[in-house]
Design a protein around this motif. Structure first.
Motif, PDB file in Angstrom:
ATOM      1  N   TRP A 174     -45.964  -6.404   3.380  1.00 64.99           N
ATOM      2  CA  TRP A 174     -46.658  -5.950   2.049  1.00 64.99           C
ATOM      3  C   TRP A 174     -45.713  -6.515   0.789  1.00 64.99           C
ATOM      4  O   TRP A 174     -46.378  -6.923  -0.167  1.00 64.99           O
ATOM      5  N   ARG A 175     -44.373  -6.609   1.072  1.00 59.09           N
ATOM      6  CA  ARG A 175     -43.736  -6.803   0.006  1.00 59.09           C
ATOM      7  C   ARG A 175     -43.403  -8.328  -0.230  1.00 59.09           C
ATOM      8  O   ARG A 175     -42.723  -8.780  -1.101  1.00 59.09           O
ATOM      9  N   GLY A 176     -43.481  -8.793   1.119  1.00 52.64           N
ATOM     10  CA  GLY A 176     -42.891 -10.357   1.229  1.00 52.64           C
ATOM     11  C   GLY A 176     -44.081 -11.100   1.237  1.00 52.64           C
ATOM     12  O   GLY A 176     -44.802 -11.423   0.108  1.00 52.64           O
ATOM     13  N   THR A 177     -44.200 -11.829   2.332  1.00 54.18           N
ATOM     14  CA  THR A 177     -45.606 -12.768   2.499  1.00 54.18           C
ATOM     15  C   THR A 177     -46.918 -12.333   2.134  1.00 54.18           C
ATOM     16  O   THR A 177     -47.963 -12.991   1.958  1.00 54.18           O
ATOM     17  N   ARG A 178     -47.160 -10.942   2.319  1.00 58.44           N
ATOM     18  CA  ARG A 178     -48.466 -10.365   2.093  1.00 58.44           C
ATOM     19  C   ARG A 178     -49.355 -10.489   3.368  1.00 58.44           C
ATOM     20  O   ARG A 178     -50.328 -10.521   3.299  1.00 58.44           O
ATOM     21  N   GLY A 179     -48.527 -11.209   4.183  1.00 62.04           N
ATOM     22  CA  GLY A 179     -49.532 -11.597   5.472  1.00 62.04           C
ATOM     23  C   GLY A 179     -48.758 -10.904   6.795  1.00 62.04           C
ATOM     24  O   GLY A 179     -48.425  -9.996   6.383  1.00 62.04           O
ATOM     25  N   GLY A 180     -49.146 -11.237   7.912  1.00 58.88           N
ATOM     26  CA  GLY A 180     -48.861 -10.661   9.113  1.00 58.88           C
ATOM     27  C   GLY A 180     -47.479 -10.715   9.540  1.00 58.88           C
ATOM     28  O   GLY A 180     -46.773 -11.924   9.084  1.00 58.88           O
ATOM     29  N   ARG A 181     -46.588  -9.661   9.772  1.00 60.84           N
ATOM     30  CA  ARG A 181     -45.299  -9.723  10.243  1.00 60.84           C
ATOM     31  C   ARG A 181     -45.229 -10.671  11.424  1.00 60.84           C
ATOM     32  O   ARG A 181     -45.982 -10.700  12.231  1.00 60.84           O
TER      33      ARG A 181
END
Ligand SMILES: [Zn+2]
Length: 245
Positions: A174-181
């Motif tokens: 949620w805080r970085g790419t806002r994609g899947g980890r």
């Protein structure tokens, strides 16, 4: 390759005759969408039980009819409106003390009632607070409204005010790419929880079908494939976790 670590952790359990339970919670459903169809296509053929946290305010018969007769799908109450009433820079929260508690509790009661009418037996009396946040003063009142359990994120606290069935692995960054980890990170986190002597009764996987990118879907597919074929791993429903608590 941490996917191998995950498999090793399961193999070690199998050697000891032990098993680990996984459960899947997906949040923010309101209407049937192509993303929801993708989620159901991934879980249903493998028999993976799904707890779908539905936002009561705007939802209606369209979603209820779409989910009816899918006996592996249960519905939980995801707040009332999924609106935040906190004052920035405080973190977003619908179920805080920013409003009189009578108003918040009345909305939660309305949400539980609305989804009970729409879903009948398919509804679990579980509250899933939006953003996984709820003021403890409100938790004290939930049993009186008819809620039987609560699900947030993180390790279960001892002696909770209401039975807790938490999620522990969030597939989204949620805080970085806002994609899947990345899958490696997620399998590594899962292996760490499995190898921890204090692991929860069921490890909760948290997904958000509406915002998944290709990576988030890929991980979910990989996890289901790994876990469903392994003798030490069982997918359980939140209902089973409550029953066995
Ligand atoms: Zn949500």
């Amino acid at each position: 390759m941490t996917r191998a670590l995950f498999r090793q952790a399961l193999d070690d359990l199998a050697t000891k005759g032990a098993t680990v339970n996984l459960w899947l919670r997906d949040d923010d459903a309101v209407i049937p969408t192509p993303a929801l169809a993708t989620l159901l296509d991934l879980t249903e053929p493998q028999g993976v039980p799904l707890t779908l946290a539905v936002i009561p305010e705007e939802t209606d018969h369209a979603l209820a009819e779409h989910l009816a007769r899918r006996d592996r799908v249960s519905v939980a109450v995801h707040g009332w409106s999924h609106r935040s009433y906190s004052q920035p820079p405080a973190k977003k929260q619908e179920l805080g003390l920013d409003r009189p508690s009578e108003i918040v509790l009345a909305e939660l009661a309305q949400g539980l009632h609305k989804l009970s009418v729409l879903y009948g037996e398919q509804l679990l009396p579980m509250l899933v607070p939006p953003w996984n946040r709820i003021a403890p003063q409100l938790v004290e009142q939930l049993a009186g409204l008819g809620f039987e359990c609560l699900s947030v994120f993180g390790r279960e606290k001892p002696a909770p005010l209401l039975p807790l069935i938490n999620t522990h692995i969030d597939v989204m960054d949620w805080r970085g790419t806002r994609g899947g980890r990345p899958s490696d990170e997620l399998f590594g986190d899962l292996a760490a929880i499995i190898n921890d002597g204090q692991r929860p009764a069921a490890i909760g996987i948290l997904t958000h079908h509406l915002v998944h990118d290709a990576q988030a879907w890929a991980f979910l597919g990989e996890l289901i494939a790994e876990a469903s074929g392994h003798p030490a791993c069982r997918w359980v429903s939140a209902r089973d976790v409550i029953a066995n608590a």
